[in-house]
Design an enzyme around this catalytic site. Structure first.
Site, PDB file in Angstrom:
ATOM      1  N   LYS A  38       0.496  -1.206   0.346  1.00  0.00           N
ATOM      2  CA  LYS A  38       0.037  -0.051   0.635  1.00  0.00           C
ATOM      3  C   LYS A  38       1.331   0.596  -0.250  1.00  0.00           C
ATOM      4  CE  LYS A  38      -2.113  -2.380  -0.416  1.00  0.00           C
ATOM      5  NZ  LYS A  38      -2.740  -2.937  -1.965  1.00  0.00           N
ATOM      6  N   THR A  42       1.967  -0.684  -7.382  1.00  0.00           N
ATOM      7  CA  THR A  42       1.350  -0.650  -8.075  1.00  0.00           C
ATOM      8  C   THR A  42       1.678   0.341  -9.781  1.00  0.00           C
ATOM      9  OG1 THR A  42      -0.794  -1.552  -7.016  1.00  0.00           O
ATOM     10  CG2 THR A  42      -1.037  -1.209  -9.700  1.00  0.00           C
ATOM     11  N   TRP A  43       1.881   1.187  -8.465  1.00  0.00           N
ATOM     12  CA  TRP A  43       2.449   2.585  -9.389  1.00  0.00           C
ATOM     13  C   TRP A  43       3.727   2.275 -10.182  1.00  0.00           C
ATOM     14  CZ3 TRP A  43       3.717   8.004  -7.137  1.00  0.00           C
ATOM     15  CH2 TRP A  43       3.862   9.178  -8.208  1.00  0.00           C
ATOM     16  N   HIS A 101       7.916  -7.834  -0.765  1.00  0.00           N
ATOM     17  CA  HIS A 101       8.126  -6.744   0.520  1.00  0.00           C
ATOM     18  C   HIS A 101       8.560  -6.855   1.413  1.00  0.00           C
ATOM     19  CE1 HIS A 101       3.657  -5.157  -1.336  1.00  0.00           C
ATOM     20  NE2 HIS A 101       3.213  -6.292  -1.784  1.00  0.00           N
ATOM     21  N   ARG A 123       5.263   5.398   1.910  1.00  0.00           N
ATOM     22  CA  ARG A 123       4.817   6.596   1.814  1.00  0.00           C
ATOM     23  C   ARG A 123       4.319   6.969   2.901  1.00  0.00           C
ATOM     24  NH1 ARG A 123      -1.219   4.724  -0.637  1.00  0.00           N
ATOM     25  NH2 ARG A 123      -2.353   6.885  -0.465  1.00  0.00           N
ATOM     26  N   GLY A 267      -5.940   6.770  -4.333  1.00  0.00           N
ATOM     27  CA  GLY A 267      -4.576   7.174  -4.708  1.00  0.00           C
ATOM     28  C   GLY A 267      -3.790   9.098  -4.582  1.00  0.00           C
TER      29      GLY A 267
END
Ligand code: A3P
Length: 299
Positions: A38, A42-43, A101, A123, A267
């Site tokens: 998270k 993906t980005w 991960h 993040r 997002g």
């Protein structure tokens, strides 16, 4: 009981580490994207894949138009190690792109010794928690037919360091320190900064991957096109990510089919404001300060 559980967890981790080491021999040209779930996996999968393969594809045949970024860049642990039989990855074209991960201290030895490139994205913990909670609830209800998780209980566990792939702060600090020690081998990115300044960080990423954009590509807008292709809005609206599904966990009886859309929620930066109470917010700030202060790392 807690001590017993910790011992068992450490033993399981030791077994996994041995297994990874046996199976995976990293090559110096490999590129490994490492994240906490998270944080923008993906980005970054989409960006790394597009940067490295930009001369192979155009708008008519780009794999990201018809496949999830999770198919373009497989997870080492879940897609490859857990598959039966384990796929042969020695002959994949170079550079081989993988994601995982795994915490720094549990990486297979060959990843450290081969000198391959590691891209790490972190993040803000509040948004990671928020995204993780929504994701887990969705997966529990849609795949496992289980009730959603209690927000309070999940938050409590996160604050105690009980979350997938270990405590948030240990995971981030492991790679942050490695990036300071080996800046040519570990690139440390930040989701919020990437959102603010796409161009700067996508150029940084391309330089680090040894696929810098040429002046000509700059003039032709190649960087902007990659940013657009991999943007949240574009990927989320592609048919494959709206209605498609991906097998996670390789060919194996424990694998699950997951809707691609679960990887595209909001997002945004700061969505935790819509979930966490002021008290939760302050508590997480305080915990992060305690855990990260000595390292001089902050969000
Ligand atoms: P939110 O749940 O806050 O919306 P991961 O890919 O590591 O599982 O992370 C998923 C998070 O990244 C989700 O956050 C998702 O919406 C966001 N995300 C997915 N694709 C993105 C993109 N192209 N750009 C920015 N954020 C993206």
């Amino acid at each position: 009981m807690a001590a017993q559980e910790t011992k068992e967890e450490e033993e399981v981790e030791r077994i996994f580490k041995r297994y990874r080491e046996q199976y995976f021999k990293s090559q110096p040209t490999d590129v490994l994207l490492i994240t906490l779930p998270k944080s923008g996996t993906t980005w970054l999968k989409a960006l790394i894949f597009s940067i490295v393969n930009r001369t192979r594809y155009d708008n008519s045949n780009h794999p990201l138009l018809t496949q999830s970024p999770h198919v373009c860049v497989p997870f080492l642990d879940v897609d490859l190690f857990c598959a039966t039989p384990v796929p042969a990855i020695e002959n994949m074209p170079s550079p081989r792109l993988f994601a995982c991960h795994i915490p720094y201290t549990s990486l297979p030895e060959s990843i450290i010794s081969s000198g391959c490139r590691i891209v790490y994205i972190c993040r803000n913990p509040k948004d990671v928690f928020t995204s993780l909670w929504h994701f887990s609830c969705k997966v529990r209800t849609s795949i496992n037919d289980l009730p959603p998780l209690s927000l309070d209980d999940t938050f409590d566990l996160f604050c105690k360091g009980v979350s997938p792939f270990g405590p948030f702060w240990d995971h981030v600090l492991g790679y942050w320190k490695a990036s300071l020690q080996w800046p040519n081998r570990v690139l440390f990115l930040n989701y919020e900064e990437m959102k603010k300044e796409h161009l700067v960080h996508v150029n940084r990423l391309a330089d680090f991957l040894d696929h810098p954009f040429s002046l000509e590509e700059d003039k032709e807008g190649v960087v902007q096109e990659i940013i657009r292709l991999c943007s949240f809005e574009n990927l989320r609206n592609l048919e494959v990510n709206k209605t498609g599904r991906t097998l996670i966990g390789g060919a194996n009886q424990n694998s699950v089919v997951i809707e691609n859309s679960v990887f595209f929620r909001e997002g945004k930066v700061g969505d935790s404001e819509n979930l966490l109470t002021a008290q939760m917010n302050d508590l997480l700030d305080q915990i992060m300060k305690e855990k990260l202060d000595d390292s001089h790392f902050s969000f």
